[in-house]
Design an enzyme around this catalytic site. Sequence first.
Site, PDB file in Angstrom:
ATOM      1  N   GLU A 109       0.537  -1.177   0.505  1.00  0.00           N
ATOM      2  CA  GLU A 109      -0.141   0.329   0.051  1.00  0.00           C
ATOM      3  C   GLU A 109       1.237   1.803  -0.075  1.00  0.00           C
ATOM      4  O   GLU A 109       1.007   2.284   1.248  1.00  0.00           O
ATOM      5  CB  GLU A 109      -0.894  -0.438   1.148  1.00  0.00           C
ATOM      6  CG  GLU A 109      -1.849  -1.378   1.793  1.00  0.00           C
ATOM      7  CD  GLU A 109      -3.091  -1.576   2.527  1.00  0.00           C
ATOM      8  OE1 GLU A 109      -2.602  -0.246   3.230  1.00  0.00           O
ATOM      9  OE2 GLU A 109      -3.515  -2.224   2.063  1.00  0.00           O
ATOM     10  N   GLU A 136      -5.503  -8.238   0.598  1.00  0.00           N
ATOM     11  CA  GLU A 136      -6.156  -7.970   2.021  1.00  0.00           C
ATOM     12  C   GLU A 136      -7.865  -8.420   1.824  1.00  0.00           C
ATOM     13  O   GLU A 136      -7.995  -7.070   0.777  1.00  0.00           O
ATOM     14  CB  GLU A 136      -5.750  -6.776   2.801  1.00  0.00           C
ATOM     15  CG  GLU A 136      -4.323  -6.980   3.142  1.00  0.00           C
ATOM     16  CD  GLU A 136      -3.803  -5.481   3.911  1.00  0.00           C
ATOM     17  OE1 GLU A 136      -4.605  -4.604   4.219  1.00  0.00           O
ATOM     18  OE2 GLU A 136      -2.669  -5.560   3.795  1.00  0.00           O
TER      19      GLU A 136
HETATM   20  O1  IFM Z   1      -4.286  -3.385   8.825  1.00  0.00           O
HETATM   21  C1  IFM Z   1      -4.177  -2.470   7.886  1.00  0.00           C
HETATM   22  C2  IFM Z   1      -3.046  -2.815   6.911  1.00  0.00           C
HETATM   23  O2  IFM Z   1      -2.169  -2.716   7.885  1.00  0.00           O
HETATM   24  C3  IFM Z   1      -3.121  -2.399   5.709  1.00  0.00           C
HETATM   25  N1  IFM Z   1      -3.443  -2.390   5.309  1.00  0.00           N
HETATM   26  C4  IFM Z   1      -4.856  -2.249   5.543  1.00  0.00           C
HETATM   27  C5  IFM Z   1      -5.436  -3.281   7.553  1.00  0.00           C
HETATM   28  C6  IFM Z   1      -6.344  -2.725   7.592  1.00  0.00           C
HETATM   29  O3  IFM Z   1      -6.670  -0.736   8.090  1.00  0.00           O
END
Ligand code: IFM
Length: 447
Positions: free
Chosen positions: A171, A355
């Site tokens: 990210e 994710e």
């Molecule tokens: O916890 C975070 C993760 O570290 C990166 N993506 C989003 C998740 C939830 O906010």
Amino acid sequence: MTAPLAIPPRFAGTDFTWGVATASFQIEGATEADGRLPSIWDRFCATPGKVLNGDTGEPGCDHYRRWESDVELIASLGVDAYRLSIAWPRVLREDGSLNEKGLDFYRRLLDRLAERGVQRYVTLYHWDLPQHLQDKGGWLNRETAYRFADYADRVSRALAGRVNAWMTLNEPWCSAFLGHGNGHHAPGLAHPRYAMQAMHHLLLGHGLALPALQAGDPAARRGIVANVGRGTTDGAREADREAAQLYEVMHNAWVLDPLFLGQYPAELQRLWPGSEPLVLAGDMAAITRPIDFLGINYYFRSNLRSNGAGGFVDMPLPGVERTQMGWEVYPQGLEDLLRGFRARYATLPPIYITENGMASDDKVVDGHVDDAQRISYLERHIAAVARAAEAGVDVRGYFVWSLMDNFEWAFGYERRFGLVHVDYATQQRTLKNSALALKAFLAARRR
Ligand code: IFM
């Protein structure tokens, strides 16, 4: 007995990768063990007012010490793969040499996962920049991109053969914008020019790391992970529609255009005039180097309206389903985005949903955690991914965020994203009903 997660037949075969994900700073704890150096998140947590309740990386999930039982937990779920990240300040000393003690932690962890038949998806940078690099300017300093490539080189050589897939950055939007644009994340800087320059150096670091990873661990696949957001409007004006588009440019195209089109979107200059990053000859060629896969992280949709000055303003919709984060539950957004990326980027590689998941205020009652909303959330998002796949998007896997409750950055330990509940006082792990549902689906799939 919890019912298995309801999964579309398309993803019920063994050729689709199912996994769970975590990140180093969010679970490891042990921030001073075995020569680990301070990271920007240690510094940020120590700054009053930055993290809810003054929470820090301690104790985390004490995973650095409990890794063996955590691997058993992961294996017990029956997942194909585990996505973790390496803490840069654990494995490299300030002079750039390897910290063998820190590396040994990951060697043991990766080896045990392999013994248990779990594939290893490893992110190199999930936001824990060594503080000594921040002291020299961090991602605003071009030199950090080169240091990142050195880190990728050394660590991939040291761990060669143990990793199935490397991800350079997690990210970069969050590192660039939350870290340098609005200051909600470490290092807490807040100016669009900083955000634009940090983004460029992050992506440059990614591009420079790719040949290093290829040389260091040729058998492993290589990719990057982008968080993406859906932006729509309930406004009737053309300006509102443009605002929603601009939101997606700012969240998605800012990262994906340079990777797949070799340029930053021109619209960013409308949003932040005069904030062009310094880009040197050859940078974009490095950034567009081919990758084996793209990781996509998706959580929610935002409703935008025009701010009357060429920008957008977030107008949360009333009466919609939300999570503990306040984020709207909007599975359709994931299908829309995946289809849109396929249409926009001719060189889009295979996609993994690296994710997806939600936070809820989960409590253990009589040994059980009833997280029905999470089960429903996962099923609806997986169905959306399946619809995108039906439409031709090449999606190869899905990782739930997260394996277990953990340190949710500026929100500390209050927000619980895990399939597994963690009692931070005792470090007791309790499988939530969502974990049992995933496990039941995976057990049925293997039969
Ligand atoms: O916890 C975070 C993760 O570290 C990166 N993506 C989003 C998740 C939830 O906010």
